[in-house]
Scaffold this active site. Structure first.
Site, PDB file in Angstrom:
ATOM      1  N   GLY A   1     -21.381 -76.116  47.832  1.00 50.58           N
ATOM      2  CA  GLY A   1     -20.138 -76.035  47.061  1.00 50.58           C
ATOM      3  C   GLY A   1     -20.316 -75.928  45.558  1.00 50.58           C
ATOM      4  N   LEU A   2     -21.559 -76.045  45.056  1.00 52.93           N
ATOM      5  CA  LEU A   2     -21.764 -75.880  43.612  1.00 52.93           C
ATOM      6  C   LEU A   2     -22.385 -74.517  43.291  1.00 52.93           C
ATOM      7  CD1 LEU A   2     -22.965 -79.412  42.426  1.00 52.93           C
ATOM      8  CD2 LEU A   2     -20.677 -78.592  42.965  1.00 52.93           C
ATOM      9  N   GLY A   3     -22.469 -73.640  44.291  1.00 52.16           N
ATOM     10  CA  GLY A   3     -23.063 -72.316  44.075  1.00 52.16           C
ATOM     11  C   GLY A   3     -22.076 -71.341  43.453  1.00 52.16           C
TER      12      GLY A   3
ATOM     13  N   LYS B   1     -29.127 -63.700  58.432  1.00 50.00           N
ATOM     14  CA  LYS B   1     -27.691 -63.381  58.443  1.00 50.00           C
ATOM     15  C   LYS B   1     -27.300 -62.712  59.777  1.00 50.00           C
ATOM     16  CE  LYS B   1     -26.292 -65.113  54.594  1.00 50.00           C
ATOM     17  NZ  LYS B   1     -25.431 -66.289  54.631  1.00 50.00           N
TER      18      LYS B   1
ATOM     19  N   TYR C   1     -33.889 -62.972  54.599  1.00 54.11           N
ATOM     20  CA  TYR C   1     -32.482 -63.349  54.386  1.00 54.11           C
ATOM     21  C   TYR C   1     -31.580 -62.557  55.337  1.00 54.11           C
ATOM     22  CZ  TYR C   1     -28.017 -63.433  51.752  1.00 54.11           C
ATOM     23  OH  TYR C   1     -26.705 -63.552  51.364  1.00 54.11           O
TER      24      TYR C   1
ATOM     25  N   ILE D   1     -21.490 -60.138  44.925  1.00 55.89           N
ATOM     26  CA  ILE D   1     -20.299 -60.748  44.307  1.00 55.89           C
ATOM     27  C   ILE D   1     -20.530 -60.926  42.801  1.00 55.89           C
ATOM     28  CG2 ILE D   1     -18.725 -62.733  44.352  1.00 55.89           C
ATOM     29  CD1 ILE D   1     -18.703 -61.039  46.982  1.00 55.89           C
TER      30      ILE D   1
ATOM     31  N   ASP E   1     -27.913 -82.454  51.830  1.00 53.68           N
ATOM     32  CA  ASP E   1     -28.837 -81.403  52.264  1.00 53.68           C
ATOM     33  C   ASP E   1     -28.374 -81.015  53.669  1.00 53.68           C
ATOM     34  OD1 ASP E   1     -30.897 -79.914  53.312  1.00 53.68           O
ATOM     35  OD2 ASP E   1     -32.488 -81.204  52.507  1.00 53.68           O
TER      36      ASP E   1
HETATM   37  P1  NAD Z   1     -25.601 -69.662  45.670  1.00 48.69           P
HETATM   38  O1  NAD Z   1     -27.064 -69.477  45.807  1.00 48.69           O
HETATM   39  O2  NAD Z   1     -24.976 -69.492  44.335  1.00 48.69           O
HETATM   40  O3  NAD Z   1     -25.189 -71.089  46.223  1.00 48.69           O
HETATM   41  C1  NAD Z   1     -25.754 -71.665  47.345  1.00 48.69           C
HETATM   42  C2  NAD Z   1     -25.700 -73.161  47.144  1.00 48.69           C
HETATM   43  O4  NAD Z   1     -26.355 -73.753  48.251  1.00 48.69           O
HETATM   44  C3  NAD Z   1     -26.426 -73.635  45.881  1.00 48.69           C
HETATM   45  O5  NAD Z   1     -25.555 -74.380  45.049  1.00 48.69           O
HETATM   46  C4  NAD Z   1     -27.578 -74.485  46.400  1.00 48.69           C
HETATM   47  O6  NAD Z   1     -27.836 -75.625  45.605  1.00 48.69           O
HETATM   48  C5  NAD Z   1     -27.054 -74.874  47.777  1.00 48.69           C
HETATM   49  N1  NAD Z   1     -28.138 -75.204  48.714  1.00 48.69           N
HETATM   50  C6  NAD Z   1     -29.333 -74.590  48.873  1.00 48.69           C
HETATM   51  N2  NAD Z   1     -30.054 -75.202  49.826  1.00 48.69           N
HETATM   52  C7  NAD Z   1     -29.277 -76.223  50.286  1.00 48.69           C
HETATM   53  C8  NAD Z   1     -29.454 -77.228  51.266  1.00 48.69           C
HETATM   54  N3  NAD Z   1     -30.597 -77.326  51.968  1.00 48.69           N
HETATM   55  N4  NAD Z   1     -28.441 -78.100  51.477  1.00 48.69           N
HETATM   56  C9  NAD Z   1     -27.296 -78.028  50.767  1.00 48.69           C
HETATM   57  N5  NAD Z   1     -27.078 -77.123  49.811  1.00 48.69           N
HETATM   58  C10 NAD Z   1     -28.059 -76.222  49.569  1.00 48.69           C
HETATM   59  O7  NAD Z   1     -24.888 -68.730  46.740  1.00 48.69           O
HETATM   60  P2  NAD Z   1     -23.405 -68.143  46.770  1.00 48.69           P
HETATM   61  O8  NAD Z   1     -23.386 -66.892  46.012  1.00 48.69           O
HETATM   62  O9  NAD Z   1     -22.427 -69.179  46.438  1.00 48.69           O
HETATM   63  O10 NAD Z   1     -23.340 -67.741  48.313  1.00 48.69           O
HETATM   64  C11 NAD Z   1     -22.680 -68.517  49.284  1.00 48.69           C
HETATM   65  C12 NAD Z   1     -22.842 -67.835  50.622  1.00 48.69           C
HETATM   66  O11 NAD Z   1     -22.369 -66.492  50.547  1.00 48.69           O
HETATM   67  C13 NAD Z   1     -24.283 -67.751  51.129  1.00 48.69           C
HETATM   68  O12 NAD Z   1     -24.291 -67.888  52.529  1.00 48.69           O
HETATM   69  C14 NAD Z   1     -24.690 -66.339  50.781  1.00 48.69           C
HETATM   70  O13 NAD Z   1     -25.682 -65.863  51.635  1.00 48.69           O
HETATM   71  C15 NAD Z   1     -23.387 -65.595  50.981  1.00 48.69           C
HETATM   72  N6  NAD Z   1     -23.335 -64.349  50.232  1.00 48.69           N
HETATM   73  C16 NAD Z   1     -23.240 -64.353  48.877  1.00 48.69           C
HETATM   74  C17 NAD Z   1     -23.225 -63.147  48.187  1.00 48.69           C
HETATM   75  C18 NAD Z   1     -23.171 -63.101  46.678  1.00 48.69           C
HETATM   76  O14 NAD Z   1     -23.337 -62.022  46.109  1.00 48.69           O
HETATM   77  N7  NAD Z   1     -22.943 -64.225  46.010  1.00 48.69           N
HETATM   78  C19 NAD Z   1     -23.270 -61.933  48.898  1.00 48.69           C
HETATM   79  C20 NAD Z   1     -23.385 -61.963  50.277  1.00 48.69           C
HETATM   80  C21 NAD Z   1     -23.390 -63.188  50.955  1.00 48.69           C
HETATM   81  C1  AKB Z   2     -28.166 -60.958  47.591  1.00 49.78           C
HETATM   82  O1  AKB Z   2     -28.324 -60.070  46.750  1.00 49.78           O
HETATM   83  O2  AKB Z   2     -29.073 -61.480  48.261  1.00 49.78           O
HETATM   84  C2  AKB Z   2     -26.738 -61.381  47.886  1.00 49.78           C
HETATM   85  C3  AKB Z   2     -26.213 -60.665  49.067  1.00 49.78           C
HETATM   86  C4  AKB Z   2     -25.715 -59.296  48.940  1.00 49.78           C
HETATM   87  O3  AKB Z   2     -26.211 -61.212  50.139  1.00 49.78           O
HETATM   88  N1  AKB Z   2     -25.941 -61.178  46.719  1.00 49.78           N
END
Ligand code: NAD
Ligand code: AKB
Length: 319
Positions: A12-14, A150, A146, A176, A56
């Site tokens: 939730g902090l990502g 997925k 990755y 995103i 975690d």
């Molecule tokens: P992010 O990397 O910004 O955030 C992920 C968060 O997960 C981080 O805050 C990290 O501290 C936390 N984390 C990592 N390992 C952990 C663990 N073992 N336990 C608990 N927390 C943990 O990612 P995001 O951009 O917020 O993405 C969220 C989801 O969306 C992910 O599943 C990602 O694959 C998916 N996604 C994101 C994008 C994008 O461009 N942002 C694109 C496609 C898919």
């Molecule tokens: C990445 O680049 O790994 C992510 C995604 C598209 O899943 N932003």
């Protein structure tokens, strides 16, 4: 119709988690959203009254304690390791992404959680796809660990739905773009970094090469799609865990041209690294007609409106 009351957000902090949590707090009440992450510090944007717990996702005992204590009935499971960081340590990527998913599925089934959201990604695609308008049912042969996690996550969502009647949903997010939290080690991170560097230094060296077109989406549309999907009646869904969604696509030089309209002396050059190969295996555009048909999806932002909003918001923030 929405039929859940207490929400758990992991990761939730990502980048997505922090903005999604904020929106969930607005819609369902700050006291009904339990935000968790492996990190210690809660960012200012979420506000001091937020419920934040360190978790975690590999710790099943703590996960189930939280679900029990707060009587969680919906989970947004966002904790994951991205494509770039995943290639630096593929086995850790598998461990966090897959065992994290399995813990969420197990706990959701055991404690009768009503609805679970597990995001997928355009990283599910790789070998053997058409570059343009990759369809809902295209072949899934990812080239990164990755992407492998997925694909497995999507298929597990579908399996859990049919085997245990667990209402599990997911979206194949494109890259995103957002102005709040930074992305966490992906291939598409360049499309966020470029804005910070354009405002700070008027110059950006892209690790993605000229001519590499990738699907992207602005954060407000990502949040909108996530909430729309989670608020749709299950009877309307024809996919579980893997809806294609799209907004716009661009190459590094195309986004640089958009930025130059607002910062005329901005310059870009190119120094591709290992992420170039991952980007080349991904589609250039996505066909999201099934999501449009099933739950009325359509994005609000295009490349021009996104760029204007990003530059306005980031310029204020970086001052
Ligand atoms: P992010 O990397 O910004 O955030 C992920 C968060 O997960 C981080 O805050 C990290 O501290 C936390 N984390 C990592 N390992 C952990 C663990 N073992 N336990 C608990 N927390 C943990 O990612 P995001 O951009 O917020 O993405 C969220 C989801 O969306 C992910 O599943 C990602 O694959 C998916 N996604 C994101 C994008 C994008 O461009 N942002 C694109 C496609 C898919
Ligand atoms: C990445 O680049 O790994 C992510 C995604 C598209 O899943 N932003």
């Amino acid at each position: 119709m929405v039929n859940y009351k207490k929400i758990l957000v992991t990761g939730g902090l990502g980048q997505i988690g922090s903005e999604l949590s904020l929106e969930l707090q607005k819609r369902y009440g700050i006291e009904n959203v339990v935000i968790t992450d492996i990190k210690n510090e809660i960012p200012e944007v979420l506000g001091q009254n937020s419920i934040y717990l360190k978790l975690d996702v590999l710790d099943y005992e703590k996960l189930t304690e939280i679900i029990k204590k707060y009587e969680i009935d919906a989970i947004f499971h966002l904790a994951a390791i991205f494509s770039g960081r995943g290639e630096e340590d593929p086995f850790n990527c598998w461990n966090v992404n897959m065992n994290g998913n399995i813990n969420i599925f197990k706990a959701a089934i055991e404690y009768k959680v009503k609805r679970v959201f597990i995001p997928s990604s355009m990283a599910v695609w790789g070998i053997g796809i058409p570059k343009e308008n990759v369809s809902q049912d295209s072949v899934l042969r990812p080239t990164s660990m990755y992407g492998v996690t997925k694909v497995a996550g999507e298929r597990l969502c579908e399996y859990m739905f049919h085997k245990y009647n667990l209402d599990c949903r997911g979206l194949r997010y494109p890259g995103i773009i957002s102005s709040e939290a930074l992305p966490g080690g992906g291939t598409t991170d360049y499309a966020v970094e470029i804005f910070y560097e354009a405002i700070k230094h008027k110059k950006y060296t892209s690790y993605i090469d000229k001519g590499t077109k990738l699907p992207m989406m602005y954060m407000p549309d990502c949040i909108k799609a996530t909430i729309m999907l989670m608020e749709t009646d299950v009877e309307k869904l024809t996919c579980h865990g893997d809806y294609n969604i799209a907004a716009f696509s661009f190459t590094p030089e195309e986004i640089a041209d958009e930025i130059k309209k607002l910062i005329p002396d901005f310059e870009i050059d190119y120094k591709p690294d290992f992420r170039q190969k991952i980007a080349e295996s991904w589609p250039a555009s996505i066909d999201d007609s099934v999501a449009r048909r099933d739950w009325g999806w359509s994005p609000d932002y295009d490349i021009t409106t996104m760029t204007k909003d990003m530059i306005e918001k980031l310029s204020k923030k970086l001052k």
